[in-house]
Design a protein around this motif. Structure first.
Motif, short mmCIF file in Angstrom:
data_model
loop_
_atom_site.label_atom_id
_atom_site.label_comp_id
_atom_site.label_asym_id
_atom_site.label_seq_id
_atom_site.Cartn_x
_atom_site.Cartn_y
_atom_site.Cartn_z
N VAL A 77 54.45 27.93 38.65
CA VAL A 77 54.37 29.38 38.57
C VAL A 77 53.61 29.83 37.33
O VAL A 77 52.91 30.86 37.36
N GLU A 78 53.69 29.10 36.23
CA GLU A 78 52.98 29.48 35.02
C GLU A 78 51.47 29.52 35.26
O GLU A 78 50.78 30.46 34.86
N ASP A 79 50.96 28.50 35.93
CA ASP A 79 49.53 28.43 36.21
C ASP A 79 49.12 29.52 37.20
O ASP A 79 48.07 30.16 37.04
N LEU A 80 49.95 29.73 38.22
CA LEU A 80 49.62 30.72 39.25
C LEU A 80 49.60 32.13 38.67
O LEU A 80 48.65 32.90 38.91
N LEU A 81 50.61 32.49 37.91
CA LEU A 81 50.64 33.83 37.33
C LEU A 81 49.51 34.04 36.33
O LEU A 81 48.97 35.15 36.22
N ALA A 82 49.14 32.99 35.60
CA ALA A 82 48.03 33.11 34.66
C ALA A 82 46.75 33.49 35.40
O ALA A 82 45.98 34.34 34.93
N GLU A 83 46.52 32.88 36.55
CA GLU A 83 45.33 33.19 37.34
C GLU A 83 45.41 34.60 37.93
O GLU A 83 44.44 35.37 37.90
N LEU A 84 46.56 34.96 38.47
CA LEU A 84 46.69 36.25 39.12
C LEU A 84 46.61 37.41 38.13
O LEU A 84 46.09 38.48 38.45
N CYS A 85 47.14 37.19 36.93
CA CYS A 85 47.09 38.25 35.92
C CYS A 85 45.67 38.48 35.40
O CYS A 85 45.41 39.48 34.73
N GLU A 86 44.75 37.56 35.70
CA GLU A 86 43.34 37.78 35.39
C GLU A 86 42.72 38.73 36.41
O GLU A 86 41.69 39.36 36.13
N LEU A 87 43.33 38.82 37.59
CA LEU A 87 42.79 39.66 38.66
C LEU A 87 43.27 41.10 38.56
O LEU A 87 42.48 42.04 38.73
N VAL A 88 44.57 41.28 38.33
CA VAL A 88 45.18 42.61 38.33
C VAL A 88 46.29 42.65 37.29
O VAL A 88 46.70 41.62 36.75
N THR A 89 46.79 43.86 37.04
CA THR A 89 47.97 44.04 36.20
C THR A 89 49.20 43.98 37.09
O THR A 89 49.39 44.82 37.97
N ILE A 90 50.02 42.95 36.91
CA ILE A 90 51.22 42.76 37.73
C ILE A 90 52.42 43.34 36.99
O ILE A 90 52.73 42.92 35.87
N GLU A 91 53.07 44.31 37.60
CA GLU A 91 54.25 44.93 36.99
C GLU A 91 55.54 44.47 37.65
O GLU A 91 56.60 44.49 37.02
N GLU A 92 55.46 44.08 38.92
CA GLU A 92 56.66 43.62 39.63
C GLU A 92 56.26 42.50 40.57
O GLU A 92 55.20 42.54 41.22
N LEU A 93 57.10 41.48 40.67
CA LEU A 93 56.89 40.35 41.57
C LEU A 93 58.03 40.32 42.57
O LEU A 93 59.19 40.24 42.20
N VAL A 94 57.69 40.40 43.86
CA VAL A 94 58.69 40.41 44.93
C VAL A 94 58.66 39.06 45.62
O VAL A 94 57.61 38.63 46.12
N LEU A 95 59.81 38.38 45.67
CA LEU A 95 59.89 37.04 46.24
C LEU A 95 61.01 36.96 47.28
O LEU A 95 61.96 37.75 47.26
#
Length: 254
Positions: free
Chosen positions: A100-118
């Motif tokens: 998850v650390e690697d995945l969120l690092a990549e996704l946060c380069e794309l957009v500003t993530i304020e909430e994660l729904v799982l």
């Protein structure tokens, strides 16, 4: 990690991650409600599609056959009002080593993530790299709120086992619609389905429900390099909705 974004990505986002395969009525309801609630908070929605399925690197593509191609899933997500979509492709090595650390690092380069729904039991990586505790810690470091959904019964395992046998008609009954694949640029489709003859309905665009009975086309999927393949039919429709497989026989697909 191969990441591609569709949409502007501006503003804060509520983010959902999954394979979205098959894209079900429950998925559509979830995304529509998320888009509505996010809008009330001034947020957009990012839907991330993992393709190919990470499990296909572990168990093999024939054991984890996709129901719909990724283009169909992205199309149906957009129909739900999703503003930003992304695909993430992981290699076999990345599935094993990235979490998850690697995945969120990549996704946060794309957009500003304020909430994660799982999902209730959803992980984002193999073993401890993707456990809920790792998800919570990676999100906390980035100021991301985590919200988990209530457990649901999907029937996906049963449907995937049937698809691996070539029982498309029974899968379509479970999913509630045909299985969509779009016309590729080179006219050759590769999909890990059992070889044999299939019947498919031409579509102008994927639909969340079966089209009324009409003229269909016969497709022969042949094995090639450990997977299935077929040339796009001469009728050249933009989409095919697979309706019947080679083993849709009661005693073989029970």
């Amino acid at each position: 990690m191969d990441v591609v974004r569709y949409g502007s990505g501006s503003g804060g986002h509520v983010t959902l991650i999954g394979e979205w395969d098959p894209f079900s009525p429950a998925h559509a309801q979830l995304l529509c409600s998320t888009v509505s609630s996010a809008a009330l908070a001034g947020r957009s929605v990012l839907v991330v599609t993992l393709d190919p399925a990470p499990a296909s690197h572990i168990f093999g593509p024939m054991a984890c056959p996709p129901f719909d191609d990724v283009a169909a899933r992205l199309f149906l997500q957009e129909r739900c009002g999703v503003q930003t979509r992304a695909t993430v492709g992981l290699s076999a090595v990345e599935v094993e080593r990235c979490g998850v650390e690697d995945l969120l690092a990549e996704l946060c380069e794309l957009v500003t993530i304020e909430e994660l729904v799982l999902g209730a039991r959803q992980t984002l990586g193999v073993g401890r790299l993707g456990y809920p505790a790792a998800v919570d810690e990676a999100a906390r470091k980035r100021g991301i709120q985590v919200r988990r959904l209530d457990p649901v019964v999907t029937g996906v395992r049963t449907a995937r086992a049937l698809l691996a046998k070539g029982c498309v008609q029974k899968v379509a009954d479970i999913v509630g619609r045909h299985l969509y694949w779009g016309r590729p640029e080179d006219g050759s489709v590769r999909l890990p389905w059992p070889p044999g003859w299939y019947r498919a309905v031409p579509y102008s665009a994927p639909s969340p429900a079966h089209r009324l009975p009409g003229e269909d086309v016969r497709i022969e999927i042949r094995e090639s390099d450990g997977t299935g393949c077929f040339p796009w039919p001469a009728a050249d429709p933009p989409w095919l909705g697979f309706a019947v497989g080679p083993h849709d026989i009661r005693d073989r697909c029970a």
